[in-house]
Design an enzyme around this catalytic site. Sequence first.
Site, PDB file in Angstrom:
ATOM      1  N   SER A  90      51.554  37.965  45.639  1.00 36.82           N
ATOM      2  CA  SER A  90      52.263  36.894  44.926  1.00 36.82           C
ATOM      3  C   SER A  90      53.005  37.476  43.728  1.00 36.82           C
ATOM      4  CB  SER A  90      51.256  35.857  44.428  1.00 36.82           C
ATOM      5  OG  SER A  90      50.516  36.422  43.366  1.00 36.82           O
ATOM      6  N   LYS A  91      53.820  36.633  43.141  1.00 36.25           N
ATOM      7  CA  LYS A  91      54.577  37.059  41.971  1.00 36.25           C
ATOM      8  C   LYS A  91      53.622  37.460  40.840  1.00 36.25           C
ATOM      9  CE  LYS A  91      57.146  34.836  38.429  1.00 36.25           C
ATOM     10  NZ  LYS A  91      56.881  35.963  37.566  1.00 36.25           N
ATOM     11  N   ARG A  92      52.510  36.717  40.768  1.00 34.24           N
ATOM     12  CA  ARG A  92      51.533  37.018  39.713  1.00 34.24           C
ATOM     13  C   ARG A  92      50.959  38.438  39.846  1.00 34.24           C
ATOM     14  NH1 ARG A  92      47.930  33.021  40.626  1.00 34.24           N
ATOM     15  NH2 ARG A  92      49.671  31.646  41.098  1.00 34.24           N
ATOM     16  N   GLY A 151      52.543  40.970  41.059  1.00 38.03           N
ATOM     17  CA  GLY A 151      53.604  41.853  40.589  1.00 38.03           C
ATOM     18  C   GLY A 151      53.569  41.943  39.068  1.00 38.03           C
ATOM     19  N   ASP A 152      53.462  40.784  38.416  1.00 36.85           N
ATOM     20  CA  ASP A 152      53.434  40.762  36.946  1.00 36.85           C
ATOM     21  C   ASP A 152      52.231  41.544  36.423  1.00 36.85           C
ATOM     22  OD1 ASP A 152      55.629  39.185  37.079  1.00 36.85           O
ATOM     23  OD2 ASP A 152      54.566  37.291  36.729  1.00 36.85           O
TER      24      ASP A 152
END
Length: 518
Positions: free
Chosen positions: A266-268, A270-271
């Site tokens: 998920s994008k999270r 990646g962050d």
Amino acid sequence: MSDQPVRVRFAPSPTGPLHIGGVRTALYNFLFAKKNNGSFIIRIEDTDQSRFVQGAEQYILEALQWCGIQHNEGPDIGGRYGPYRQSERKNIYLKYAEQLLNSGNAYYAFDTPEELEDMRQRLKTTGSQTIQYDSTTREAMKNSLTMSSEETKTRVESGDHYVIRIKIPPNEEVHFSDLIRSEVIVSTNQMDDKVLYKSDGMPTYHLANVVDDYLMKITHVIRGEEWLPSAPLHWLLYQFLGWKKEMPEFAHLPLLLRPDGNGKLSKRDGDRLGFPVFPLNWKDPQTGEESTGFRERGFFSDAFVNMIALLGWNPPSHKEVMTLEEMIGEFSIERVHKAGAKFDFEKAKYFNHEYMKKKDSKDLASAFEKILEEKHITATADYSEKVCGVLKNRCTFISEFWENGYFFFEAPESFDESVISKKWNNSSGIKFEILLDALSSHNDFSLAGTEKFLTALLEENDLKAGDILPLLRIMLIGIKNGPAVFELISLLGKEETIVRIQKAIEIFNKSIYRTEKG
Ligand code: GLU
């Protein structure tokens, strides 16, 4: 549908930026189309206006263009089966919803959100296994199956809010074959009476998706695994609409997993782990939150696409670094894996470095030019190109060129003392004078010429490489690590090399660097 020309589609909903999983879906569709001399279509599925995000469609098209995933038909270029935005096809769908109503495979429902909630609560308290609108619950709800046809008609005509639901038959099995997962069997008792159409005149995803795949003559539906649960419903719609023969083949792609393999990427993640999950930068128009893309992070589009292609597929040749043409030549759905594919950022960097090494130094130099301008450095195009030729073997991103090669443009201001204090002694000065002397009468500064010159110099003067080369590197660039010494001299050229050595001898001779040894 096997004798039909291959037509595949990528059908994103413009609800945000394209995730790398979406890029992979588009890429596999594209590779499959090209491999089979077919067409690759982009269709924007924007029927759910509440999830519409400004700029998302443009982002998706730009991202695919950056990747070189070129479509044959789409909202921006049109085509025979347009329009390619579902919101512009609004009046197509009612006819099919009505066909389903007339054949008894769909019905009107008028339940309010509160009534639906009551139903769920009721089912929960009775310990029901499936909490859904289906053959066991629809009899107790407000729909055209429980109301008289007059009442239904009056309600629809007076503009009451309604939805049209599919009527899933109980106690049947849906069998269909998926090109990746083989045979899929689902009991209709697990399926709910999904909404197909709403009184605001919009179809839902399921109806619009099936109708458009049919009208656009799609032969293969290649999409993410998250759509596998919808496939039995789509299969039933094809039956109910009388399109059995036109039904496309299905291929549901494996999930993209986190680097540790634990769950969907998920994008999270990646962050949290410091890598992008979007191809291009994205600024959320609602929250203003910005996310970095692979492009802006410094990835080459061909390296990015190569990395993406191998997330869930591998070619028969087992080649890793391959051009788009090679991927097209080797692509087949049969070689797409069932198991989820772990995303590995280190691997992404590996691909970028491999592509970096193959890039034309001239192209790299023009990208590097911007960085040099910011540093107020002027250099000839020829010199920058040569520097890039050296740096491309040592860097993953162009943004690393400066920190790995500033010394090609600026003489060192300071020198690594650890090497000098260990290596510089009273006899060093004389040795470097010999080197200076030889340099001044040497003229072949090609890579081979410089290497030959250095080797001969050490040999003829009985000098040890270990006494000279580490110091020479410090004199030329100030630091211990960097390109090979002969490469440095060849690039810096005669004049600059001599000036740097002379200056360094002067400084090293000052007592601070001198050891007591010599
Ligand atoms: N609109 C769906 C999505 O956003 C498309 C699913 C499909 O390909 O059928 O992914």
